[in-house]
Write a protein that holds these residues in place. Structure first.
Motif, PDB file in Angstrom:
ATOM      1  N   GLU A 101       0.849  -1.357  -0.045  1.00 43.76           N
ATOM      2  CA  GLU A 101       0.080  -0.038  -0.113  1.00 43.76           C
ATOM      3  C   GLU A 101       1.007   1.021   0.104  1.00 43.76           C
ATOM      4  O   GLU A 101       0.628   2.443  -0.919  1.00 43.76           O
ATOM      5  N   ASN A 102       1.805   1.306   0.841  1.00 46.22           N
ATOM      6  CA  ASN A 102       2.663   2.547   0.997  1.00 46.22           C
ATOM      7  C   ASN A 102       3.960   2.266   0.095  1.00 46.22           C
ATOM      8  O   ASN A 102       4.776   3.593  -0.075  1.00 46.22           O
ATOM      9  N   GLY A 103       3.983   1.105  -0.532  1.00 40.80           N
ATOM     10  CA  GLY A 103       5.325   0.789  -1.435  1.00 40.80           C
ATOM     11  C   GLY A 103       5.434   1.821  -2.421  1.00 40.80           C
ATOM     12  O   GLY A 103       6.620   2.287  -2.689  1.00 40.80           O
ATOM     13  N   LYS A 104       4.448   2.257  -3.222  1.00 37.02           N
ATOM     14  CA  LYS A 104       4.818   3.118  -4.390  1.00 37.02           C
ATOM     15  C   LYS A 104       5.155   4.378  -3.911  1.00 37.02           C
ATOM     16  O   LYS A 104       6.035   5.178  -4.669  1.00 37.02           O
ATOM     17  N   LEU A 105       4.459   4.857  -2.794  1.00 37.14           N
ATOM     18  CA  LEU A 105       4.677   6.352  -2.567  1.00 37.14           C
ATOM     19  C   LEU A 105       6.369   6.125  -1.799  1.00 37.14           C
ATOM     20  O   LEU A 105       7.127   7.126  -2.098  1.00 37.14           O
ATOM     21  N   VAL A 106       6.710   5.314  -1.054  1.00 38.36           N
ATOM     22  CA  VAL A 106       8.033   5.129  -0.593  1.00 38.36           C
ATOM     23  C   VAL A 106       9.177   5.038  -1.587  1.00 38.36           C
ATOM     24  O   VAL A 106      10.229   5.548  -1.751  1.00 38.36           O
ATOM     25  N   LYS A 107       8.718   4.204  -2.647  1.00 39.96           N
ATOM     26  CA  LYS A 107       9.604   4.016  -3.892  1.00 39.96           C
ATOM     27  C   LYS A 107       9.845   5.451  -4.492  1.00 39.96           C
ATOM     28  O   LYS A 107      11.137   5.590  -5.095  1.00 39.96           O
ATOM     29  N   ALA A 108       8.884   6.004  -4.737  1.00 41.46           N
ATOM     30  CA  ALA A 108       8.740   7.549  -5.537  1.00 41.46           C
ATOM     31  C   ALA A 108       9.636   8.399  -4.846  1.00 41.46           C
ATOM     32  O   ALA A 108      10.464   9.042  -5.130  1.00 41.46           O
ATOM     33  N   ALA A 109       9.410   8.528  -3.376  1.00 45.00           N
ATOM     34  CA  ALA A 109      10.129   9.382  -2.466  1.00 45.00           C
ATOM     35  C   ALA A 109      11.758   8.984  -2.532  1.00 45.00           C
ATOM     36  O   ALA A 109      12.376   9.638  -2.882  1.00 45.00           O
ATOM     37  N   ALA A 110      11.993   7.643  -2.357  1.00 47.65           N
ATOM     38  CA  ALA A 110      13.310   7.226  -2.573  1.00 47.65           C
ATOM     39  C   ALA A 110      13.813   7.433  -3.922  1.00 47.65           C
ATOM     40  O   ALA A 110      15.299   8.153  -3.896  1.00 47.65           O
ATOM     41  N   VAL A 111      13.365   7.291  -5.004  1.00 49.73           N
ATOM     42  CA  VAL A 111      14.013   7.478  -6.144  1.00 49.73           C
ATOM     43  C   VAL A 111      14.135   9.057  -6.368  1.00 49.73           C
ATOM     44  O   VAL A 111      15.080   9.547  -6.871  1.00 49.73           O
ATOM     45  N   THR A 112      13.222   9.877  -5.652  1.00 51.72           N
ATOM     46  CA  THR A 112      13.312  11.297  -5.868  1.00 51.72           C
ATOM     47  C   THR A 112      14.562  11.779  -5.033  1.00 51.72           C
ATOM     48  O   THR A 112      15.336  12.476  -5.475  1.00 51.72           O
ATOM     49  N   MET A 113      14.758  11.105  -3.831  1.00 49.14           N
ATOM     50  CA  MET A 113      15.812  11.517  -3.024  1.00 49.14           C
ATOM     51  C   MET A 113      17.059  11.243  -3.699  1.00 49.14           C
ATOM     52  O   MET A 113      18.011  12.002  -3.636  1.00 49.14           O
ATOM     53  N   SER A 114      17.193   9.985  -4.360  1.00 48.86           N
ATOM     54  CA  SER A 114      18.228   9.641  -4.875  1.00 48.86           C
ATOM     55  C   SER A 114      18.839  10.547  -6.153  1.00 48.86           C
ATOM     56  O   SER A 114      20.040  10.881  -6.023  1.00 48.86           O
ATOM     57  N   VAL A 115      17.986  10.939  -6.803  1.00 47.83           N
ATOM     58  CA  VAL A 115      18.266  12.081  -7.903  1.00 47.83           C
ATOM     59  C   VAL A 115      18.800  13.098  -7.541  1.00 47.83           C
ATOM     60  O   VAL A 115      19.463  13.911  -7.665  1.00 47.83           O
ATOM     61  N   MET A 116      17.936  13.742  -6.262  1.00 50.74           N
ATOM     62  CA  MET A 116      18.340  14.965  -5.678  1.00 50.74           C
ATOM     63  C   MET A 116      19.647  14.813  -5.067  1.00 50.74           C
ATOM     64  O   MET A 116      20.687  15.771  -5.194  1.00 50.74           O
ATOM     65  N   ILE A 117      20.163  13.846  -4.436  1.00 48.77           N
ATOM     66  CA  ILE A 117      21.173  13.597  -3.819  1.00 48.77           C
ATOM     67  C   ILE A 117      22.445  13.520  -4.975  1.00 48.77           C
ATOM     68  O   ILE A 117      23.701  14.092  -4.773  1.00 48.77           O
ATOM     69  N   ALA A 118      22.215  12.920  -5.994  1.00 51.55           N
ATOM     70  CA  ALA A 118      23.306  12.695  -7.310  1.00 51.55           C
ATOM     71  C   ALA A 118      23.101  13.921  -7.864  1.00 51.55           C
ATOM     72  O   ALA A 118      24.512  14.181  -8.140  1.00 51.55           O
ATOM     73  N   SER A 119      22.334  14.800  -8.156  1.00 50.04           N
ATOM     74  CA  SER A 119      22.470  16.118  -8.618  1.00 50.04           C
ATOM     75  C   SER A 119      23.349  16.993  -7.815  1.00 50.04           C
ATOM     76  O   SER A 119      24.343  17.470  -8.252  1.00 50.04           O
ATOM     77  N   TYR A 120      23.021  17.005  -6.263  1.00 50.95           N
ATOM     78  CA  TYR A 120      23.831  17.922  -5.516  1.00 50.95           C
ATOM     79  C   TYR A 120      24.974  17.651  -5.279  1.00 50.95           C
ATOM     80  O   TYR A 120      26.140  18.127  -5.515  1.00 50.95           O
TER      81      TYR A 120
END
Length: 138
Positions: A101-120
């Motif tokens: 149930e929460n997996g989709k949101l957690v995955k989206a948040a994790a990928v977003t965080m990963s992209v933000m960390i990589a960009s920074y």
């Protein structure tokens, strides 16, 4: 005249970007489309996660973090945090830990965080390489 980039580094970068696009499409689809995209094989996300992880680490090493001097440790921690988050979120482990149930949101948040960390991390690296080069010139 030397080449701009070596073939292994270029191939790794392309594989990294393509696998990252697969991961992003997989986790963003429920939020972007009416119906969720259904992968023909669940191993696609696992394979894309593994490819992204290893090509990212290869690319990080190819960037010669030692050129950042004392800032290299912080940069490496950012890279490992981003890759670890991405790997854990885009494998079936995330669904087992947080439920589907929460997996989709957690995955989206994790990928977003990963992209933000990589960009920074790119700007962090470039900034600290310039500082190290200025210190070396003095």
């Amino acid at each position: 005249m030397g080449s701009v980039v070596s073939l292994p580094v270029y191939a790794s970068r392309v594989a990294h970007m393509l696998s990252g696009m697969i991961l992003f499409a997989g986790v963003a689809s429920p939020f972007l489309y009416e119906g969720s995209l259904v992968l023909k094989d669940t191993r696609v996300m696992i394979a894309a996660s593994v490819i992204t992880l290893f090509t990212g680490l290869f690319n990080a090493g190819a960037l010669e973090p030692k050129r950042m001097k004392e800032a290299a440790k912080g940069w490496r921690l950012m890279i490992y945090a981003g890759k670890g988050t991405l790997f854990l979120a885009c494998t079936p482990l995330a669904d087992k830990l947080v439920g589907s149930e929460n997996g989709k949101l957690v995955k989206a948040a994790a990928v977003t965080m990963s992209v933000m960390i990589a960009s920074y991390s790119r700007f962090y690296r470039e900034h600290h390489v310039k500082i190290a080069e200025k210190k070396a010139d003095n």
